[in-house]
Design an enzyme around this catalytic site. Structure first.
Site, PDB file in Angstrom:
ATOM      1  N   ASP A 135      65.001  62.110 -96.070  1.00  0.00           N
ATOM      2  CA  ASP A 135      64.277  63.158 -95.188  1.00  0.00           C
ATOM      3  C   ASP A 135      64.359  62.827 -93.538  1.00  0.00           C
ATOM      4  O   ASP A 135      64.502  62.079 -93.178  1.00  0.00           O
ATOM      5  CB  ASP A 135      62.704  63.029 -95.485  1.00  0.00           C
ATOM      6  CG  ASP A 135      62.368  62.921 -97.201  1.00  0.00           C
ATOM      7  OD1 ASP A 135      63.272  62.532 -97.826  1.00  0.00           O
ATOM      8  OD2 ASP A 135      61.272  63.225 -97.238  1.00  0.00           O
ATOM      9  N   ASN A 196      61.304  69.003-101.565  1.00  0.00           N
ATOM     10  CA  ASN A 196      59.871  69.640-101.851  1.00  0.00           C
ATOM     11  C   ASN A 196      59.207  70.082-100.668  1.00  0.00           C
ATOM     12  O   ASN A 196      58.369  71.322-100.844  1.00  0.00           O
ATOM     13  CB  ASN A 196      59.094  68.673-102.639  1.00  0.00           C
ATOM     14  CG  ASN A 196      58.593  67.682-101.471  1.00  0.00           C
ATOM     15  OD1 ASN A 196      59.106  66.890-100.686  1.00  0.00           O
ATOM     16  ND2 ASN A 196      57.105  67.594-101.258  1.00  0.00           N
ATOM     17  N   HIS A 197      59.943  70.058 -99.500  1.00  0.00           N
ATOM     18  CA  HIS A 197      59.438  70.853 -98.158  1.00  0.00           C
ATOM     19  C   HIS A 197      60.014  72.128 -98.096  1.00  0.00           C
ATOM     20  O   HIS A 197      59.953  72.976 -96.811  1.00  0.00           O
ATOM     21  CB  HIS A 197      59.302  69.955 -96.907  1.00  0.00           C
ATOM     22  CG  HIS A 197      58.079  69.163 -97.191  1.00  0.00           C
ATOM     23  ND1 HIS A 197      57.030  69.502 -96.311  1.00  0.00           N
ATOM     24  CD2 HIS A 197      57.719  67.939 -97.532  1.00  0.00           C
ATOM     25  CE1 HIS A 197      55.956  68.809 -96.503  1.00  0.00           C
ATOM     26  NE2 HIS A 197      56.621  67.594 -97.266  1.00  0.00           N
ATOM     27  N   HIS A 248      66.195  64.977-104.549  1.00  0.00           N
ATOM     28  CA  HIS A 248      65.071  64.544-103.552  1.00  0.00           C
ATOM     29  C   HIS A 248      64.085  63.709-104.110  1.00  0.00           C
ATOM     30  O   HIS A 248      63.977  62.567-103.490  1.00  0.00           O
ATOM     31  CB  HIS A 248      64.783  65.811-103.233  1.00  0.00           C
ATOM     32  CG  HIS A 248      63.556  65.622-102.085  1.00  0.00           C
ATOM     33  ND1 HIS A 248      64.001  65.001-100.872  1.00  0.00           N
ATOM     34  CD2 HIS A 248      62.306  65.559-102.058  1.00  0.00           C
ATOM     35  CE1 HIS A 248      62.868  64.901-100.282  1.00  0.00           C
ATOM     36  NE2 HIS A 248      61.723  65.325-100.965  1.00  0.00           N
ATOM     37  N   HIS A 453      62.212  61.143-100.553  1.00  0.00           N
ATOM     38  CA  HIS A 453      60.908  61.725-100.678  1.00  0.00           C
ATOM     39  C   HIS A 453      59.741  60.589-100.237  1.00  0.00           C
ATOM     40  O   HIS A 453      58.665  61.338-100.136  1.00  0.00           O
ATOM     41  CB  HIS A 453      60.614  61.978-102.131  1.00  0.00           C
ATOM     42  CG  HIS A 453      59.621  62.698-102.827  1.00  0.00           C
ATOM     43  ND1 HIS A 453      58.846  63.844-102.122  1.00  0.00           N
ATOM     44  CD2 HIS A 453      58.796  62.601-103.709  1.00  0.00           C
ATOM     45  CE1 HIS A 453      58.029  64.334-102.790  1.00  0.00           C
ATOM     46  NE2 HIS A 453      57.701  63.682-103.629  1.00  0.00           N
ATOM     47  N   ASP A 546      20.910  51.778-102.225  1.00  0.00           N
ATOM     48  CA  ASP A 546      19.806  51.358-101.319  1.00  0.00           C
ATOM     49  C   ASP A 546      18.508  52.049-101.788  1.00  0.00           C
ATOM     50  O   ASP A 546      18.125  53.035-101.204  1.00  0.00           O
ATOM     51  CB  ASP A 546      20.144  51.790 -99.925  1.00  0.00           C
ATOM     52  CG  ASP A 546      19.389  51.419 -98.796  1.00  0.00           C
ATOM     53  OD1 ASP A 546      18.489  50.307 -99.224  1.00  0.00           O
ATOM     54  OD2 ASP A 546      19.071  51.931 -97.819  1.00  0.00           O
ATOM     55  N   SER A 633      48.985  85.698 -83.379  1.00  0.00           N
ATOM     56  CA  SER A 633      48.632  85.539 -81.748  1.00  0.00           C
ATOM     57  C   SER A 633      47.662  84.533 -81.544  1.00  0.00           C
ATOM     58  O   SER A 633      47.178  84.429 -80.371  1.00  0.00           O
ATOM     59  CB  SER A 633      48.198  87.242 -81.621  1.00  0.00           C
ATOM     60  OG  SER A 633      46.991  87.408 -82.446  1.00  0.00           O
ATOM     61  N   ASP A 673      34.504  90.000 -76.889  1.00  0.00           N
ATOM     62  CA  ASP A 673      35.371  91.281 -77.156  1.00  0.00           C
ATOM     63  C   ASP A 673      35.813  91.410 -78.455  1.00  0.00           C
ATOM     64  O   ASP A 673      36.590  92.493 -78.882  1.00  0.00           O
ATOM     65  CB  ASP A 673      36.950  90.824 -76.378  1.00  0.00           C
ATOM     66  CG  ASP A 673      37.831  89.835 -77.090  1.00  0.00           C
ATOM     67  OD1 ASP A 673      36.847  88.975 -77.912  1.00  0.00           O
ATOM     68  OD2 ASP A 673      38.698  89.555 -76.613  1.00  0.00           O
TER      69      ASP A 673
END
Length: 709
Positions: A135, A196-197, A248, A453, A546, A633, A673
Site C-alpha cells: 500500500d 480495495n481502495h 491485495h 492491506h 450506578d 464548490s 444568501d
C-alpha cells in the site's frame, strides 16, 4: 531499571498501534454500512418511485457522459502555450499535470488494461529480481524514495505494486499518474494489482474523490469516471514462477484461482456495490398471500408465540421464484401497489434494525450465503403487520459469485486460528487461517502468498508458518514515526529479501521515547473523540451500574461499558489512566471521560442530542453532502442541506424534527444568501481537545530538561 522502562515503552507502543488499527477498521465498517444503504435504496426505492436516476444512482451507477465515449475527446481541451508540463520533481512542488494529459493517460491505460488477464504470470528467468511493493495510499514521498533506493521501473528493475495506490494521503493523484505512466512506458516491467481502495465508493470517504475535484475543477467529473473504469480493469492477482501468489487482501476457503481467471473483472466497479438483485426477484405477492393464511389460521395464537417466531430463520429452504416484476406491479390496482409499497417500507425498517445490531451482515439484499458465512440463509423472514412474510431469495447468479470471489481477494485478512470466518473487524471479506492458506497453496502448486492491506510496524510481517507475507509500503501511515515502509525483492531462488525505510524530515531527530509519545498522543486524541461522539450511549451504560447516581462505577464495569458501546478490541484497563480519573476509594468517576473535550464552534440552536449525532456521523454526512454538491464548490442551498439530512437520517433511522433541521440550516447560513458553507458547518462539529496546548507545553518542558540534563 532499563529493561523495565523499555518494557513499558513497548507496551505503550503496542496499545497505540491497537488504537490506530481499531479506529481505522471501525471506519471501514461504517463505510460498508453506508454503501449497503445506498445500494438498497438504489435497487428498490428508485424503481418503485419510477422517477428515474436520483442522487444515489448518480453515485453508484453514474451515467457515462457521451462526450467521454469519443476516444479523442481530450484533444478538444485547450492547453495554454505557456504550459510546459511538470516533471517528477515538480509534483513535489504542488504542480499538477494538465487535465488534457490526465484524460489521455487514463484512456491509454484503459486500452492497455483491457488486453491484460485477470491473473498476470511473471517469470524470474527474464529478470534478475522482481520488486513487490504494498500500500502507498497517496504517499508520493514513499514512492519516490522507493524509486531512488531501488531504481526506476525498467528491464533490470521490474515492479509489482499490490494495490491501494490512492486515498488517505494528499498526493494520490500524483502517485497513480506516475504508476500508470510507467505502466504505459514499460508494460512488461510494471505490474499493478487492484486493492480495495481502487473503488469509487471507498474514494468518497477516504479522500481521492475530493482530491481530484479540488485539483481539476473543470474536468474533475470526467477524470473520476475514467478512474472508475481503469480501477475496475486492474488485474486482481499476480503469480511469479507459478510459485508465488500476490493479491491485495487475501483468500477464503472458497477462493478458486481458475474461476478468478475466467471472470469479467470490469463488471465489479465497486466491491462495496453488491450485484443488482432487487425485490423484483422476490415473490412478494406469494409471501403476502401466505401471510394472510397464517394470520387467519393462527389468529388465536398468543402474541408471545408470534413474537417468538419473529426471530426465527429458515435456513437451507428454497422456494420457486415468481416471474412478477416491479414493472408489472406498477400496472396493478393502486390498492395492491400501496400494499407492496408498505411491505417494502416495513422491510427497509427491518433491514436497518439488523444492520444497527449486527454491522457485519452482508449488504441488505445480499442474504444468500456468503463465501465466509458458516451457514446459508435462503428465506428471509420479514415482519409484516403482526405476522411474518417469508420472501424466498434467488440462487446466487454468476455475477454474484464473481463479486464474492473478488471481495475476498481485496478485503480478507489472515488469522492465527484455523478456519475461515467473517471479517468482523473490517466488516468485509473474511479471516482465513493457516489451514486455508495451506489448502490453496497445495491445490495450485504454490509455496508462498504475498499480500498487503494491513499496516505493519516494521513494514512487513510473516504469518502462517512463513507461508504468508504482508508487505506495506506507506511509512508514517498513522502518525509521524508510527511505522516503517518496506518492499520485498524476489530473485530466481524465490527467497524474499526485505528493504525498510522511513520518509521523514523530523523522525530521525527524535529519540525513541519522543516518537512513542507523539504517536501515543495522536492515538489517544482519536480515541477520546470516539468517547465524546458516543457520550449518550456511554452514560446510559454507566448509569445502569450506578443505580444510586453517585457518578462512580468500578473499573471493571467502566471497561465493560466501553467495550459494549464502542466495540473496539482494546486493553481498556491499561488505557484507563489516560481516559478517566479514579476516586479516593478506587472507584472510577465516569464523567471524567469527557472533561477535556468540547465542541468546536458551539451553535445555540443545536440541541445536545443533535450535536452528538453530528459529531458521531460527521464523515457520513460529508459523503452524502459530496454527492449533492455536484460541482464540489463547498456550497449547497438550504433545500439541498435538507436533502442531505433526510438521506442521512434515513440511513441511520435517526428521528430529528424537520423544524430543528431548518433552524440549524438558517443558523449556519451566516451571510443569509440561501447557501451553506459546508466546511464551516463541519468545523462546528468537531471535537476540540482542551488539554492539547497544556500537554504540548508539558512535553516541550520535559524534552528541554532532558536535553539540558
Amino acid at each position: 531499571m532499563v529493561p523495565r522502562y523499555m518494557a513499558r515503552l513497548e507496551m505503550r507502543r503496542r496499545y497505540t498501534w491497537n488504537i490506530f488499527q481499531s479506529i481505522e477498521y471501525a471506519g471501514e465498517q461504517d463505510q460498508l454500512q453506508l454503501s449497503s444503504f445506498f445500494t438498497f435504496m438504489l435497487d428498490n426505492f428508485t424503481q418503485l418511485n419510477g422517477n428515474g436516476p436520483d442522487l444515489i444512482s448518480q453515485l453508484l451507477d453514474p451515467v457515462v457522459d457521451p462526450w467521454l465515449d469519443r476516444e479523442t475527446c481530450y484533444n478538444l481541451i485547450h492547453v495554454p502555450e505557456s504550459y510546459t508540463g511538470p516533471r517528477l520533481s515538480a509534483f513535489k512542488d504542488q504542480q499538477t499535470l494538465h487535465a488534457r494529459y490526465v484524460l489521455q493517460l487514463l484512456y491509454e491505460t484503459k486500452k492497455l488494461l483491457k488486453q491484460m488477464p485477470n491473473i498476470v504470470h511473471l517469470s524470474t528467468s527474464y529478470y534478475k529480481e522482481i520488486t513487490i511493493c504494498g500500500d502507498l495510499h497517496g504517499r508520493l514521498d514513499d514512492l519516490l524514495l522507493i524509486f531512488y533506493k531501488n531504481g526506476l521501473p525498467s528491464a533490470e528493475t521490474p515492479y509489482v505494486f499490490n494495490g491501494d495506490f490512492v486515498d488517505r494521503g494528499k498526493k494520490s493523484v500524483e502517485v497513480v499518474i506516475l504508476l500508470f505512466a510507467f505502466l504505459l512506458l514499460y508494460p512488461d516491467y510494471m505490474h499493478l494489482n487492484r486493492g480495495n481502495h481502487e473503488d469509487h465508493i471507498m474514494n468518497l470517504r477516504y479522500g481521492f474523490t475530493k482530491e481530484v475535484m479540488q485539483k481539476y475543477k473543470t474536468h474533475g467529473r470526467e477524470i473520476l469516471q475514467l478512474f472508475q473504469d481503469v480501477f475496475s480493469l486492474l488485474p486482481i492477482a499476480t503469480v511469479i514462477d507459478g510459485k508465488i501468489l500476490i493479491v491485495h487482501g487475501g483468500i477464503s476457503d472458497q477462493t478458486d484461482l481458475d474461476f478468478l481467471s475466467s471472470i469479467e473483472r470490469h463488471k465489479v466497479k465497486s466491491a462495496l456495490r453488491f450485484p443488482r438483485c432487487s425485490l423484483e426477484h422476490l415473490d412478494i405477492s406469494q409471501s403476502c398471500r401466505q401471510t394472510k393464511r397464517t394470520r387467519s389460521t393462527d389468529s388465536s395464537r398468543p402474541s408471545s408465540s408470534r413474537s417468538q417466531n419473529k426471530n426465527q430463520r429458515t435456513p437451507n429452504t428454497r422456494c420457486d421464484r415468481s416471474p412478477q416484476t416491479l414493472t408489472s406491479m406498477q400496472a396493478q390496482p393502486t390498492r395492491q401497489r400501496r400494499l407492496h409499497l408498505f411491505l417494502l417500507l416495513v422491510f427497509l425498517v427491518f433491514l436497518f434494525t439488523l444492520l444497527s445490531s449486527n454491522p457485519i451482515l452482508p449488504l441488505p439484499h445480499a442474504f444468500p450465503s456468503s463465501p465466509c458465512m458458516p451457514y446459508s440463509v435462503n428465506v428471509l423472514q420479514v415482519p409484516f403487520l403482526d405476522s411474518l412474510s417469508s420472501i424466498p431469495l434467488p440462487s446466487p447468479s454468476q455475477h454474484e459469485q464473481e463479486w464474492k470471489q473478488i471481495v475476498d481477494i481485496l478485503w480478507s485478512d489472515p488469522k492465527i486460528q484455523d478456519g475461515c470466518s467473517p471479517n468482523t473487524f473490517r466488516g468485509g471479506g473474511c479471516y482465513f487461517g493457516p489451514d486455508v492458506t495451506q489448502r490453496l497453496l497445495l491445490q495450485h502448486g504454490l509455496q508462498l502468498l504475498i499480500r498487503s492491506h494491513e499496516c505493519k510496524q516494521e513494514g512487513y510481517e510473516f504469518c502462517h508458518n512463513g507461508k504468508v507475507i504482508t508487505i506495506f509500503s506507506a511509512s508514517n501511515y498513522y502518525e509521524e514515526g508510527s511505522n516503517r515502509g518496506a518492499y520485498v525483492k524476489l530473485g530466481r531462488e524465490l527467497v524474499p529479501r526485505f528493504y525498510q525505510y522511513q520518509v521523514s524530515r523530523t523522525t530521525r531527530k527524535l529519540t525513541l521515547t519522543q516518537r512513542v509519545r507523539a504517536a501515543e498522543g495522536s492515538a489517544l486524541r482519536a480515541l477520546k473523540e470516539k468517547l465524546f461522539a458516543h457520550r449518550s450511549e456511554l452514560m446510559v451504560g454507566f448509569q445502569q451500574y450506578d443505580q444510586n447516581n453517585t457518578g462512580r462505577v468500578s473499573v471493571c464495569e467502566w471497561a465493560l461499558v466501553l467495550e459494549s458501546v464502542l466495540r473496539l478490541d482494546l486493553p481498556w484497563r491499561t488505557l484507563r489512566p489516560h481516559l478517566a480519573r479514579l476516586a479516593p476509594d478506587g472507584s472510577l468517576e465516569y464523567q471524567s471521560c469527557f472533561e477535556d473535550m468540547g465542541p468546536g464552534i458551539p451553535l445555540p440552536q443545536v440541541t445536545p442530542n443533535l450535536a452528538e449525532t453530528l459529531f458521531r456521523y460527521r464523515t457520513d454526512i460529508e459523503i452524502i453532502f459530496n454527492i449533492i454538491d455536484k460541482d464540489h464548490s463547498g456550497l449547497i442551498s438550504i433545500e439541498e442541506f435538507r436533502q442531505t439530512w433526510r438521506l442521512f437520517s434515513a440511513h441511520l433511522g435517526v428521528a430529528i424534527d424537520d423544524s430543528a433541521i431548518d433552524d440549524l440550516a438558517r443558523s449556519i447560513d451566516f451571510n443569509k444568501d440561501g447557501s451553506i458553507d459546508f466546511t464551516e458547518f463541519l468545523e462546528a462539529f468537531r471535537v476540540v481537545h482542551k488539554l492539547d496546548s497544556k500537554d504540548q507545553q508539558l512535553h516541550e518542558k520535559m524534552d528541554g530538561e532532558k536535553r539540558t540534563g
